[in-house]
Design an enzyme around this catalytic site. Structure first.
Site, PDB file in Angstrom:
ATOM      1  CG  LEU A  28      -7.924  48.704  -4.811  1.00  0.00           C
ATOM      2  CD1 LEU A  28      -7.832  48.493  -3.406  1.00  0.00           C
ATOM      3  CD2 LEU A  28      -6.310  48.574  -5.214  1.00  0.00           C
ATOM      4  N   GLY A  29     -10.809  46.245  -7.271  1.00  0.00           N
ATOM      5  CA  GLY A  29     -11.567  45.090  -7.540  1.00  0.00           C
ATOM      6  C   GLY A  29     -13.066  45.189  -8.028  1.00  0.00           C
ATOM      7  N   GLY A  31     -17.109  43.359  -8.303  1.00  0.00           N
ATOM      8  CA  GLY A  31     -17.672  41.777  -8.189  1.00  0.00           C
ATOM      9  C   GLY A  31     -19.056  42.157  -8.299  1.00  0.00           C
ATOM     10  CB  ALA A  32     -22.069  39.947  -7.877  1.00  0.00           C
ATOM     11  N   GLY A  34     -20.436  44.970  -5.922  1.00  0.00           N
ATOM     12  CA  GLY A  34     -20.065  46.284  -6.084  1.00  0.00           C
ATOM     13  C   GLY A  34     -18.577  46.535  -6.307  1.00  0.00           C
ATOM     14  CB  VAL A  36     -12.704  46.815  -3.448  1.00  0.00           C
ATOM     15  CG1 VAL A  36     -11.722  47.127  -2.515  1.00  0.00           C
ATOM     16  CG2 VAL A  36     -13.534  45.885  -2.976  1.00  0.00           C
ATOM     17  CE  LYS A  52     -17.022  43.487  -0.134  1.00  0.00           C
ATOM     18  NZ  LYS A  52     -16.559  42.359   0.682  1.00  0.00           N
ATOM     19  CG  ASP A 149     -16.415  32.333  -1.091  1.00  0.00           C
ATOM     20  OD1 ASP A 149     -16.185  31.288  -1.828  1.00  0.00           O
ATOM     21  OD2 ASP A 149     -16.536  33.372  -1.452  1.00  0.00           O
TER      22      ASP A 149
HETATM   23  C1  LIG Z   1     -22.363  35.097  -0.670  1.00  0.00           C
HETATM   24  O1  LIG Z   1     -23.293  35.745  -0.242  1.00  0.00           O
HETATM   25  C2  LIG Z   1     -23.907  36.428  -1.335  1.00  0.00           C
HETATM   26  C3  LIG Z   1     -24.954  37.560  -0.817  1.00  0.00           C
HETATM   27  O2  LIG Z   1     -25.969  36.808   0.101  1.00  0.00           O
HETATM   28  C4  LIG Z   1     -24.414  35.600  -2.499  1.00  0.00           C
HETATM   29  O3  LIG Z   1     -25.237  36.071  -3.557  1.00  0.00           O
HETATM   30  C5  LIG Z   1     -23.388  34.410  -2.786  1.00  0.00           C
HETATM   31  O4  LIG Z   1     -23.629  33.511  -3.847  1.00  0.00           O
HETATM   32  C6  LIG Z   1     -23.012  33.788  -1.440  1.00  0.00           C
HETATM   33  N1  LIG Z   1     -21.431  33.236  -1.867  1.00  0.00           N
HETATM   34  C7  LIG Z   1     -21.294  31.902  -1.907  1.00  0.00           C
HETATM   35  C8  LIG Z   1     -20.025  31.344  -2.297  1.00  0.00           C
HETATM   36  O5  LIG Z   1     -22.058  31.508  -1.449  1.00  0.00           O
END
Ligand SMILES: *[C@@H]1O[C@H](CO)[C@@H](O)[C@H](O)[C@H]1NC(C)=O
Ligand SMILES: *[C@@H]1O[C@H](CO)[C@@H](O)[C@H](O)[C@H]1NC(C)=O
Length: 350
Positions: A28-29, A31-32, A34, A36, A52, A149
């Protein structure tokens, strides 16, 4: 649970050249953190769920365990299952990979906009979505948390099925959603009031001025992000399209007027400031870019009507520079922009 583990083995060992594995798993998606995947839970009447799967790395594992804790808290408090925060169904640690099982939702509001050629949402659609998002995030705030976020990628339609219609004037197909219910996802960076607040949070375009100026932040930074999200729904495009903090602040000034002097006096980011004002040259290349790409907030209105006025009044109050004067979400849900939703409800129960 055993079933998910067996599936996971399949997912982790399979090559991902094909998006679907064995007709039961789709990505489904990614990201850094892992990825989903969509799974069918045969132990539960074939219910479809989102799994996830977090990378086996300490920093992502920590963020995932924090997300689990937050979701357990939010889901447990939410006795009536009415909150528009995503529901976690289960979680487990598979050889260092934290795996979280979620209810399956539809496309994100960002992906929907993208697939629909960045056609803006209508004011009525925004009203319905905004009310649910405000109520969901208010619930988060009432539980002494800040999401940090919020962005269109983290607002998902519960079901993104749509009708396709041909717009003769625009000469293109347009998708109209059948249902506008949305939920808020991704609590990996949610922070409790008593926890350490990292100096920088949020994805750049949705980052509040006090965060950029490193003045400290709290729940009010989510409200700023919400303002950015609502105008993005209205325009179809990101308002602050930039990758540089000083240019970002200059864009905010172009749209919303001058940043209060007391905020610029207090910041330790001295390179942004000159004589208590933003250090900015309107005639530089970047200055011209900002003038060309941004304009005062009300000039973005595409129609003059009380609906549009109300929406822009709400957005303006969410995008107040000074976090101590910024609207709270308790105030937001009482804003007259949402009155039509309440009238309809009253009629139904009358
Ligand atoms: C959210 O947390 C992750 C893992 O700690 C971090 O790598 C990432 O930069 C954070 N995202 C934001 C938008 O701050
Ligand atoms: C957040 O911070 C602002 C100013 O820094 C303050 O006025 C406001 O009361 C705080 N809000 C919460 C919920 O603590």
């Amino acid at each position: 649970m055993l079933y998910y583990m067996a599936l996971l083995l399949l997912v982790l060992t399979a090559t991902f050249s094909s998006p679907c594995i064995d007709e039961i798993v789709c990505t489904l998606g990614e990201g850094a953190f892992g990825k989903v995947v969509e799974c069918i839970d045969h132990s539960n009447d074939g219910t479809r769920v989102a799994l996830k799967i977090i990378k086996n790395l300490e920093r992502y594992r920590e963020a995932a365990l924090s997300e689990v804790e937050v979701l357990e808290h939010l889901n447990s408090q939410d006795e009536f299952k009415k909150c528009s925060c995503v529901r976690m169904l289960d979680w487990f640690n598979y050889h260092g990979h934290i795996c979280i099982v979620f209810e399956l939702l539809g496309l994100s509001t960002f992906d929907f906009l993208k697939e629909n050629g960045f056609l803006p949402f209508t004011v009525d659609q925004i009203r319905h979505m905004a009310y649910q998002i405000c109520k969901a995030v208010l619930y988060v705030h009432q539980n002494k948390l800040t999401h940090t976020d919020l962005k269109p990628e983290n607002i998902l339609f519960v079901n993104s099925e749509y009708d396709m219609e041909y717009n003769a004037k625009m000469k293109r197909d347009e998708r109209t959603l059948k249902n506008l219910d949305v939920k808020v996802v991704d609590f990996g960076n949610a922070t409790y009031d008593h926890e350490h607040h990292t100096s920088v949070v949020s994805t750049r375009h949705y980052r509040a001025p006090e965060v950029i100026l490193e003045l400290g932040w709290n729940q009010s930074c989510d409200v700023w992000s919400l303002g950015c999200i609502l105008i993005e729904y209205y325009l179809g495009l990101t308002l602050f399209q930039t990758h540089d903090s000083k240019e970002h602040l200059a864009m905010m000034e172009r749209v919303l007027g001058p940043i209060p002097g007391h905020m610029l006096q207090k910041t330790r980011k001295r390179r942004f400031v000159h004589h208590d004002r933003l250090d900015w040259d309107e005639h530089s290349a970047s200055g011209r870019y900002v003038r060309k790409h941004c304009k005062p907030l009300k000039q973005y209105m595409s129609a003059k009507s009380s609906d549009h006025d109300q929406l822009f009044d709400l957005i303006q109050k969410m995008m107040e520079f000074d976090p101590s004067k910024r609207m709270t979400l308790e105030e937001a849900i009482r804003h007259p922009f949402f009155d039509p939703l309440k009238e309809r409800k009253n009629e139904r129960w009358a």
